[in-house]
Design a protein around this motif. Structure first.
Motif, mmCIF file in Angstrom:
data_model
loop_
_atom_site.group_PDB
_atom_site.id
_atom_site.type_symbol
_atom_site.label_atom_id
_atom_site.label_comp_id
_atom_site.label_asym_id
_atom_site.label_seq_id
_atom_site.Cartn_x
_atom_site.Cartn_y
_atom_site.Cartn_z
ATOM 1 N N ASP A 61 0.824 -1.214 0.000
ATOM 2 C CA ASP A 61 0.000 0.000 0.000
ATOM 3 C C ASP A 61 0.855 1.259 0.000
ATOM 4 N N GLN A 62 1.965 1.220 0.742
ATOM 5 C CA GLN A 62 2.841 2.379 0.774
ATOM 6 C C GLN A 62 3.462 2.629 -0.604
ATOM 7 N N ALA A 63 3.910 1.543 -1.238
ATOM 8 C CA ALA A 63 4.481 1.675 -2.575
ATOM 9 C C ALA A 63 3.425 2.147 -3.577
ATOM 10 N N TYR A 64 2.214 1.600 -3.454
ATOM 11 C CA TYR A 64 1.130 2.006 -4.349
ATOM 12 C C TYR A 64 0.825 3.496 -4.182
ATOM 13 N N THR A 65 0.794 3.935 -2.917
ATOM 14 C CA THR A 65 0.519 5.355 -2.658
ATOM 15 C C THR A 65 1.616 6.238 -3.241
ATOM 16 N N PHE A 66 2.864 5.828 -3.055
ATOM 17 C CA PHE A 66 3.985 6.618 -3.564
ATOM 18 C C PHE A 66 3.979 6.623 -5.089
ATOM 19 N N LEU A 67 3.685 5.467 -5.697
ATOM 20 C CA LEU A 67 3.620 5.388 -7.151
ATOM 21 C C LEU A 67 2.487 6.262 -7.688
ATOM 22 N N SER A 68 1.327 6.223 -7.018
ATOM 23 C CA SER A 68 0.202 7.065 -7.434
ATOM 24 C C SER A 68 0.566 8.543 -7.329
ATOM 25 N N TYR A 69 1.339 8.860 -6.272
ATOM 26 C CA TYR A 69 1.774 10.255 -6.120
ATOM 27 C C TYR A 69 2.651 10.674 -7.306
ATOM 28 N N LYS A 70 3.598 9.807 -7.722
ATOM 29 C CA LYS A 70 4.447 10.117 -8.866
ATOM 30 C C LYS A 70 3.618 10.303 -10.134
ATOM 31 N N VAL A 71 2.664 9.394 -10.342
ATOM 32 C CA VAL A 71 1.815 9.479 -11.534
ATOM 33 C C VAL A 71 1.014 10.774 -11.522
ATOM 34 N N ASN A 72 0.413 11.086 -10.388
ATOM 35 C CA ASN A 72 -0.399 12.313 -10.315
ATOM 36 C C ASN A 72 0.461 13.564 -10.465
ATOM 37 N N THR A 73 1.705 13.506 -9.968
ATOM 38 C CA THR A 73 2.604 14.650 -10.162
ATOM 39 C C THR A 73 2.833 14.901 -11.643
ATOM 40 N N LEU A 74 3.079 13.827 -12.420
ATOM 41 C CA LEU A 74 3.274 13.982 -13.868
ATOM 42 C C LEU A 74 2.004 14.499 -14.549
ATOM 43 N N ILE A 75 0.860 13.991 -14.114
ATOM 44 C CA ILE A 75 -0.401 14.418 -14.748
ATOM 45 C C ILE A 75 -0.671 15.893 -14.454
ATOM 46 N N LYS A 76 -0.427 16.315 -13.201
ATOM 47 C CA LYS A 76 -0.640 17.719 -12.856
ATOM 48 C C LYS A 76 0.317 18.624 -13.640
ATOM 49 N N ALA A 77 1.547 18.152 -13.802
ATOM 50 C CA ALA A 77 2.499 18.935 -14.607
ATOM 51 C C ALA A 77 2.023 19.050 -16.047
ATOM 52 N N SER A 78 1.461 17.942 -16.585
ATOM 53 C CA SER A 78 0.946 17.998 -17.958
ATOM 54 C C SER A 78 -0.247 18.938 -18.061
#
Length: 603
Positions: A61-78
């Protein structure tokens, strides 16, 4: 089955006591140890599995949360790039007006580079790039800018156009390093179409945001808490996006259908699965805003490895403790049975008639007590044999005394009968009545030496006694007997009514001054399976305190009267029990009532 059980029971019953004890100890030692070991192993195994899965859950769950954070960071930047006004303005410039205007194009390039570089950092966005129209002079830079016309001929572009998602993700690929153009860096890229804000059907550019593949692998490696397990990400096409351990992945070789089955419960629980020849627990969860699925697979053998070690250790401890306990039990039973066999040998000597035996015992346990009891018993047997020999000599003397005791009452009855006939011959009827009543009185009193008489005999005894007393006191005593006929056949101690009637006459009726006589009423009935007899007189009575002291031991007042009453009460309690006996009720001038309560018994 019954015959087998009967045979086993018979064999066990016929065994020597030591064999029985050793078999019992074997069962009582090894069976509880085996059950305890099995129960403990199951609990430890279950708890250890829960702990491993709980830790794996937390890491996953921690890895999933961190991975989701990375993905959302890229999406927000886009999102920021997509809606930027400068980006829209530069990418929608008229080719005919600006194709040869290199000054403006250079200004636009610098502005876009500055804007894209503002998103770049080592932890989230490694590089931000744009695919721009090919007529722009900086379209072939291949660093922050790429030629969209050339990219439009690739399969990735066609997949991007066909996708209805907001963003798409490119498989792993390498780009040049920021510092040198020589070292390729593996990245995972987000691509997004940029549409003309005024004409949304027109695609004016493409955003590409890169994240280092090593960052994703580092996240997955932290999620993998086992040595032989694996955590990986695969896309919708089944391609591996990133993996915590490539060797473990190829060794396990999970298939897409298995992951799909595990993903049906939305990653809420672990699923057991067989992959190849091994069993695993598998958990997967789709990553939002991507076509990725994050998967972890842990071998069951690794989960149970520690519990297997604990099981082996517990089995070893069980074997050692069991053998030590059984060896100790073997020694204890040997010492115990040895003493029992010695006692058995001495008993056989006594059985054969040898009475001068004794067993020495120095241990004060149950066998020691049994040995002391045996020695005491043998001594008592010797004494009884000697007493029996002495008693044999006295039997004749005792028989002679018993015969003499039977002759004396007959002599008394014959004498009274002689007085009766002499009184009749001489015309003195009062003497005849006295002798007849006295003979009847003593006959009922003696009762051939028996202590138990019927209620009817006891009442007849009272009638004879009152008749004698009336001859003495000029018929001043009236006897009123009201006994339930059903009671006449019941058993009763003899001579329990006569002392009470005597007290009523002497201390009750005759003590009344100027009294012409009195009445003694005797009643009897059954109450709750008990016989209740009452003796009531209408004499002078006594205070209630004095009546209460009559049955108390050591009463100094009126010792003759008190002794006779206490004797009756004591005899009743000894014969029938402490709950039975006499009860007095009296008051001055109102007479005295005595209640006798005994159990109901047939003669």
């Amino acid at each position: 089955m019954r015959n087998l059980l009967r045979t086993v029971t018979g064999l066990f019953t016929n065994m020597h006591i030591r064999s029985k004890l050793l078999i019992s100890y074997f069962i009582l030692i090894f069976l509880p140890l085996a059950l305890m070991t099995s129960f403990s192993y199951k609990n430890v195994s279950r708890n250890y599995e829960k702990q491993i899965l709980h830790s794996a859950d937390q890491s996953f769950d921690q890895a999933y949360t961190f991975l989701s954070y990375k993905v959302n960071t890229l999406i927000k930047a886009s999102d920021v790039i997509y809606f930027n006004a400068d980006v829209q303005a530069i990418l929608t410039r008229d080719k005919r007006a600006f194709e040869d205007d290199y000054v403006q194009q250079n200004i636009d390039r610098q502005k876009l580079e500055y804007f894209l570089n503002s998103f770049q950092n080592a932890e989230d966005v490694y590089r931000a790039s744009l695919y721009v129209p090919g007529w722009l002079m900086y379209a072939g830079q291949n660093f922050n800018f790429f030629d969209m016309d050339a990219f439009s001929h690739t399969g990735s572009y066609r997949a991007l156009l066909a996708s209805k998602d907001k963003v798409s993700w490119l498989p792993e690929h390498a780009i040049t390093n920021n510092n040198t153009n020589l070292d390729p860096v593996p990245v995972i890229s987000l691509v997004r179409k940029i549409r003309n804000s005024e004409q949304t059907t027109e695609i004016i550019g493409i955003i590409e945001l890169n994240i280092l593949k090593g960052l994703i692998e580092e996240i997955l490696q932290k999620a993998n808490i086992t040595n032989d397990g694996v955590v990986y990400i695969q896309n919708a096409n089944g391609d591996i996006v990133s993996c915590s351990n490539t060797d473990n992945y190829h060794r396990i070789d999970p298939n897409r259908a298995l992951i799909q089955d595990a993903q049906d419960d939305d990653g809420a629980s672990w699923n057991k699965a067989s992959i190849g020849s091994s069993d695993y627990v598998v958990k997967s969860r789709a990553v939002e805003n991507t076509d990725w699925t994050m998967v972890t697979a842990i071998p069951l053998t690794e989960i149970f490895m520690q519990s297997i070690r604990i099981r082996d250790l517990m089995l070893l401890l069980m074997l050692v403790c069991g053998l030590l306990s059984y060896g100790l039990a073997y020694l204890i039973t040997g010492a115990t049975v040895k003493r029992i066999l010695l006692l058995k040998k001495k008993m056989r000597l006594v059985q054969e008639g040898v009475l001068n035996v004794e067993v020495q015992s120095v241990i004060p346990d149950e066998i020691g007590e049994l040995t002391d009891s045996f020695n005491h018993m043998v001594k008592r047997i010797r004494l009884l044999v000697e007493e029996q020999y002495q008693n044999g000599k006295e039997i004749k003397n005792l028989e002679l005394k018993a015969l003499q005791a039977q002759i004396n009452p007959h002599f008394l009855y014959n004498t009274l009968e002689l007085i009766n006939w002499k009184a009749i011959d001489n015309g003195v009827p009062e003497i005849a009545v006295i002798s007849q009543s006295l003979a009847k009185f003593y006959k009922l009193s003696l009762n051939k030496g028996k202590d138990i008489v019927s209620v009817e005999d006891e009442i007849n005894h009272i009638r004879a006694y009152v008749q004698i007393q009336n001859l003495r006191f000029d018929n001043k005593i009236k006897l009123d007997v009201r006994i339930d006929p059903e009671l006449y056949g019941r058993d009763i101690l003899k001579l329990i009514l006569q002392p009470l009637v005597e007290n009523s006459i002497i201390h009750g009726i005759l003590e009344a001054r100027d009294s012409e006589g009195g009445t003694i009423a005797i009643t009897g009935c059954l109450e709750m399976n008990e016989i209740v007899l009452t003796v009531k007189d209408d004499g002078v009575g006594m205070p209630a305190e004095q009546a209460g002291r009559l049955l108390a031991s050591g009463n100094a007042n009126d010792e003759v009267q008190g002794y006779g009453i206490r004797n009756i009460n004591h005899r009743i309690k000894l014969c029938y029990g402490q709950e039975y006996g006499l009860a007095y009720r009296s008051s001055p001038g109102s007479g005295t009532t005595v209640e006798i309560r005994i159990p109901n018994r047939f003669r």
